[in-house]
Design an enzyme around this catalytic site. Structure first.
Site, mmCIF file in Angstrom:
data_model
loop_
_atom_site.group_PDB
_atom_site.id
_atom_site.type_symbol
_atom_site.label_atom_id
_atom_site.label_comp_id
_atom_site.label_asym_id
_atom_site.label_seq_id
_atom_site.Cartn_x
_atom_site.Cartn_y
_atom_site.Cartn_z
ATOM 1 C CE1 TYR A 198 0.616 1.620 4.314
ATOM 2 C CE2 TYR A 198 0.868 -0.760 4.482
ATOM 3 C CZ TYR A 198 1.063 0.503 5.009
ATOM 4 O OH TYR A 198 1.697 0.660 6.217
ATOM 5 C CB CYS A 199 1.807 3.944 -1.567
ATOM 6 S SG CYS A 199 0.910 3.876 -3.132
ATOM 7 C CB THR A 200 -0.036 8.467 -0.171
ATOM 8 O OG1 THR A 200 1.132 8.467 0.629
ATOM 9 C CG2 THR A 200 -0.962 9.589 0.265
ATOM 10 C CB ILE A 227 -3.702 5.558 3.021
ATOM 11 C CG1 ILE A 227 -2.553 4.558 3.186
ATOM 12 C CG2 ILE A 227 -4.282 5.922 4.379
ATOM 13 C CD1 ILE A 227 -1.279 5.171 3.741
#
Length: 451
Positions: A198-200, A227
């Site tokens: 996952y990342c922003t 996110i």
């Protein structure tokens, strides 16, 4: 034909404050083949500037990466324009969890070699062959699978203030550093584990998941929309948030709260805190975590050395930093030895150190216009000095003095001196002094309340 920003941050701030318009902060990205990035960049500027779009946008042959804000009233006009571009038609827009009218203060659209600096040779693998995208519900379910390894594809200063429980959080300063580290760390699990990343907002995972599939990982998954979209789905569907803390964002907000859990500490005193700031010494500008008490005691600086420089005359500060380029050191120094309580990588905790307030006070909007900036403070006399840059200032005016350490202080000017003499009116270029019950800093702005 205007193709670049022409207003200063102060001028733009004043315009935003005067307009009274609510602004939305959002982001999106798309991998696509753009034959002429410069021409595409110019067309975006011409279309978005009239819509009062502000933000940081990167365009390359491989696509677009955009973080921006715009007046809520212009949202659908903006979206209609995106729909005229074939590869952006119907694209998901990641709308921020928390909004700030001043998240961006200028429109910057840059042509880059890549929309994310990953250090990869894209000719060696299929960048479009990414991992399986998972929504929030499926992502939560896979987190419960004992055969799942979840990896944070962000940097140390991002994961420190918030992350998914149980995630591997690489101790890296840049995205490109994390790829070989993760590959090496998980080399024995290419076949038997689910690699969940996952990342922003999702863009880093698009390239990373394709890279890891190319490297032989069989079960590669990524969080759809990152996110930001995860949080939206969690709220919309009433799901449990497996993410704890804050989500770091690359605009003036520096973070948006996802849960009330505080999982990090003030880098100066160790108190539970997850508020990032930049050192007020412009020659340092270090990004670090600082609580309100340390912010006040240190004048928003990261060290006594920077605090001393911050209180020098402006001309001396400029001379000291002449020829110095901070670049990415702003983020690398987030692990500086001067920061006693810094943490990153395996040191990150899944246990909340404290809880943040669940609600925040919504202040009524005050219409104001920027008129000047702080020049000096005379401690013994408790007098602040300002230079007038815009409009006029009168005895009897209500003013707001605003800055990263000062916050927002509102007073009525009962008496003032203009260029060293008693006066009732000050105009552009004048130096004004008046009594203040608090200390001002060189970074403080002087606003006049209007209406």
């Amino acid at each position: 034909m205007q193709l670049f920003n022409t207003l200063s941050a102060e001028e733009r701030t004043a315009l935003i404050e005067e307009s009274g318009k609510q602004r939305l902060t959002l982001s999106f990205y798309a991998y696509a083949k753009i034959s002429d990035p410069k021409e595409f960049r110019n067309s975006l500027f011409l279309a978005w500037n009239p819509l009062e779009v502000l933000g940081r946008i990167y365009v390359a042959h491989e696509g677009i990466n955009a973080q921006l804000s715009l007046p809520a009233d212009n949202f659908y006009t903006f979206k209609d324009h995106l729909d005229t571009i074939p590869f952006l038609n119907g694209i998901r827009l990641n709308v921020a969890v928390e909004h700030d009218d001043l998240s961006f203060l200028k429109l910057t659209i840059k042509v880059r070699d890549k929309i994310v600096a990953d250090g990869l040779n894209d000719d060696t693998f299929n960048v479009m062959d990414g991992g399986t995208h998972l929504g929030a519900n499926d992502f939560n379910k896979m987190l419960e699978d004992p055969n799942t390894i979840v990896v944070d594809m962000r940097n140390h200063y991002e994961s420190e203030i918030g992350h998914f429980r149980g995630a591997i959080t690489p101790d890296v300063d840049t995205f490109r550093e994390s790829l070989p580290i993760i590959e090496d760390q998980l080399a024995d699990h290419k076949d038997d584990k689910n690699l969940l990343m996952y990342c922003t907002g999702g863009i880093r995972c698009e390239k990373a998941s394709a890279f890891f599939k190319h490297k032989g990982f069989k079960n590669v998954y990524q969080l759809e929309g990152g996110i930001i979209e995860y949080t939206r789905q969690v709220k919309a569907e009433g799901l449990e948030s497996k993410f704890i803390g804050k989500n770091f964002v690359f605009d003036a907000r520096l973070g948006e709260r996802i849960t009330e859990d505080i999982v990090s500490q003030c880098h100066q005193c160790g108190k539970p805190c997850d508020n990032h700031t930049n050192c007020a010494n412009e020659g340092c500008h270090l990004l670090f975590i600082q609580c309100d008490e340390c912010k006040t005691a240190s004048d928003n600086c990261c060290s006594e050395a920077c605090q001393d420089i911050f209180h020098m005359p402006k001309e001396e500060q400029i001379a000291l930093r002449r020829g110095t380029m901070n670049g990415n050191m702003i983020f690398k120094k987030g692990k500086s030895d001067r920061l006693t309580y810094k943490k990153s990588g395996d040191e990150n905790t899944d246990v909340a150190l404290a809880s943040a307030p669940k609600t925040k006070t919504v202040r009524p909007r005050i219409r104001k216009t920027l008129v000047g900036k702080g020049e000096h403070y005379f401690p013994k006399a408790q007098v602040g000095q300002f230079i007038i840059d815009n409009q006029e200032l009168h005895v009897g005016d209500t003013v707001i003095i605003s800055g990263p350490t000062t916050g927002e202080e509102q007073i009525v000017i009962e008496k003032m001196r203009v260029n060293g003499q008693d006066g009732t009116v000050a105009v552009k270029g004048d130096k004004v002094t008046f009594s203040l019950p608090f200390r001002i800093r060189l970074s403080d702005k002087l606003f006049k309340v209007i209406g």
